[in-house]
Design an enzyme around this catalytic site. Sequence first.
Site, PDB file in Angstrom:
ATOM      1  N   GLY A 164     -21.386  17.350 -40.427  1.00  0.00           N
ATOM      2  CA  GLY A 164     -20.270  17.003 -39.560  1.00  0.00           C
ATOM      3  C   GLY A 164     -18.914  16.992 -40.243  1.00  0.00           C
ATOM      4  N   SER A 165     -18.776  17.795 -41.304  1.00  0.00           N
ATOM      5  CA  SER A 165     -17.480  17.776 -41.989  1.00  0.00           C
ATOM      6  C   SER A 165     -16.380  18.354 -41.097  1.00  0.00           C
ATOM      7  CB  SER A 165     -17.562  18.532 -43.326  1.00  0.00           C
ATOM      8  OG  SER A 165     -17.830  19.889 -43.118  1.00  0.00           O
ATOM      9  N   LEU A 215     -27.096  22.566 -33.762  1.00  0.00           N
ATOM     10  CA  LEU A 215     -28.124  23.578 -34.012  1.00  0.00           C
ATOM     11  C   LEU A 215     -29.110  23.802 -32.864  1.00  0.00           C
ATOM     12  CD1 LEU A 215     -28.873  22.869 -37.786  1.00  0.00           C
ATOM     13  CD2 LEU A 215     -27.468  24.674 -36.777  1.00  0.00           C
ATOM     14  N   ILE A 269     -27.528  25.210 -26.147  1.00  0.00           N
ATOM     15  CA  ILE A 269     -26.940  24.386 -25.087  1.00  0.00           C
ATOM     16  C   ILE A 269     -27.541  24.817 -23.742  1.00  0.00           C
ATOM     17  CG2 ILE A 269     -24.760  23.764 -23.932  1.00  0.00           C
ATOM     18  CD1 ILE A 269     -24.828  22.825 -26.808  1.00  0.00           C
ATOM     19  N   HIS A 290     -18.413  29.683 -36.121  1.00  0.00           N
ATOM     20  CA  HIS A 290     -19.516  30.360 -36.815  1.00  0.00           C
ATOM     21  C   HIS A 290     -19.013  30.839 -38.179  1.00  0.00           C
ATOM     22  CE1 HIS A 290     -23.413  32.328 -36.948  1.00  0.00           C
ATOM     23  NE2 HIS A 290     -22.793  33.307 -37.580  1.00  0.00           N
ATOM     24  N   ASP A 336     -23.878  33.300 -29.706  1.00  0.00           N
ATOM     25  CA  ASP A 336     -22.825  33.845 -30.597  1.00  0.00           C
ATOM     26  C   ASP A 336     -22.106  35.062 -30.025  1.00  0.00           C
ATOM     27  OD1 ASP A 336     -23.218  31.898 -32.513  1.00  0.00           O
ATOM     28  OD2 ASP A 336     -24.528  33.107 -33.766  1.00  0.00           O
ATOM     29  N   GLU A 383     -12.787  26.904 -42.495  1.00  0.00           N
ATOM     30  CA  GLU A 383     -13.146  26.182 -41.259  1.00  0.00           C
ATOM     31  C   GLU A 383     -12.322  24.905 -41.127  1.00  0.00           C
ATOM     32  OE1 GLU A 383     -17.716  27.492 -40.480  1.00  0.00           O
ATOM     33  OE2 GLU A 383     -17.421  25.590 -41.481  1.00  0.00           O
TER      34      GLU A 383
HETATM   35  C1  GRF Z   1     -20.263  25.195 -40.228  1.00  0.00           C
HETATM   36  O1  GRF Z   1     -20.353  26.075 -41.283  1.00  0.00           O
HETATM   37  C2  GRF Z   1     -20.131  25.938 -38.925  1.00  0.00           C
HETATM   38  O2  GRF Z   1     -19.586  27.203 -39.068  1.00  0.00           O
HETATM   39  C3  GRF Z   1     -21.539  26.077 -38.445  1.00  0.00           C
HETATM   40  O3  GRF Z   1     -22.186  24.908 -38.893  1.00  0.00           O
HETATM   41  C4  GRF Z   1     -21.533  24.397 -40.033  1.00  0.00           C
HETATM   42  C5  GRF Z   1     -21.273  22.941 -39.801  1.00  0.00           C
HETATM   43  O4  GRF Z   1     -20.823  22.295 -40.956  1.00  0.00           O
HETATM   44  N1  GRF Z   1     -21.611  26.290 -37.034  1.00  0.00           N
HETATM   45  P1  GRF Z   1     -20.420  20.754 -40.883  1.00  0.00           P
HETATM   46  O5  GRF Z   1     -21.602  20.015 -40.306  1.00  0.00           O
HETATM   47  O6  GRF Z   1     -19.219  20.663 -39.993  1.00  0.00           O
HETATM   48  O7  GRF Z   1     -20.132  20.361 -42.279  1.00  0.00           O
END
Ligand code: GRF
Length: 193
Positions: free
Chosen positions: A15-16, A88, A91, A107, A148, A177
Amino acid sequence: MTTKTNVAIFVSGKGSNALKIIQHFKSSSCVKIGLVLSNNEGALALEKARNLGVETVVFDNQSLIKKSFVLNFLIHKKIQFIVLAGFLRQIPAEIVQYYAKKMVNIHPSLLPKYGGKGMFGMRVHEAVIKNQEKESGITIHYVSELYDKGAIIFQKKISVEKEDNSNTLAKKVQCLEHHYFPITLQKLLCNDV
Ligand code: GRF
């Protein structure tokens, strides 16, 4: 008076990204992060989100697919927009339809390359390195019923250097990201140019 868009973030793991987004919109006049939803009660983001004053909820995978259960909950919570940040599970179609063009995903590759079922996390970066790609990056896209494959909103490339491996590439991509996801959401939701 401007009303804020009430946003839910869906997470499964670390969840970063969710945390970066919560921090970014903490004092926003146009976005309220109203909910963090997870299918994993061990998701690290949950406690951190709660500490930042965001309500959290956990649905097990069975409840997620129970007809209208989660959709009704989201409607009840007056959620207007959904951000998938490392969620993951697929939906349910009824949620995708209800939130058409109001649900986005991030993604860790340049879609359509290295996307689709089973392509997530380190698998993406390992495949990019194995194929000796010269570049990789991130894609932020609307969520459609095809995995996707929703319309692309934003992409950012980085070059893959000879000395990169899947771990160094993962770190570089995650930096992108963290920087671009919050500001892309800001552009979408706050009519920023
Ligand atoms: C990210 O790399 C995003 O692209 C993918 O899942 C990862 C989630 O990372 N869909 P985090 O849990 O936000 O650290």
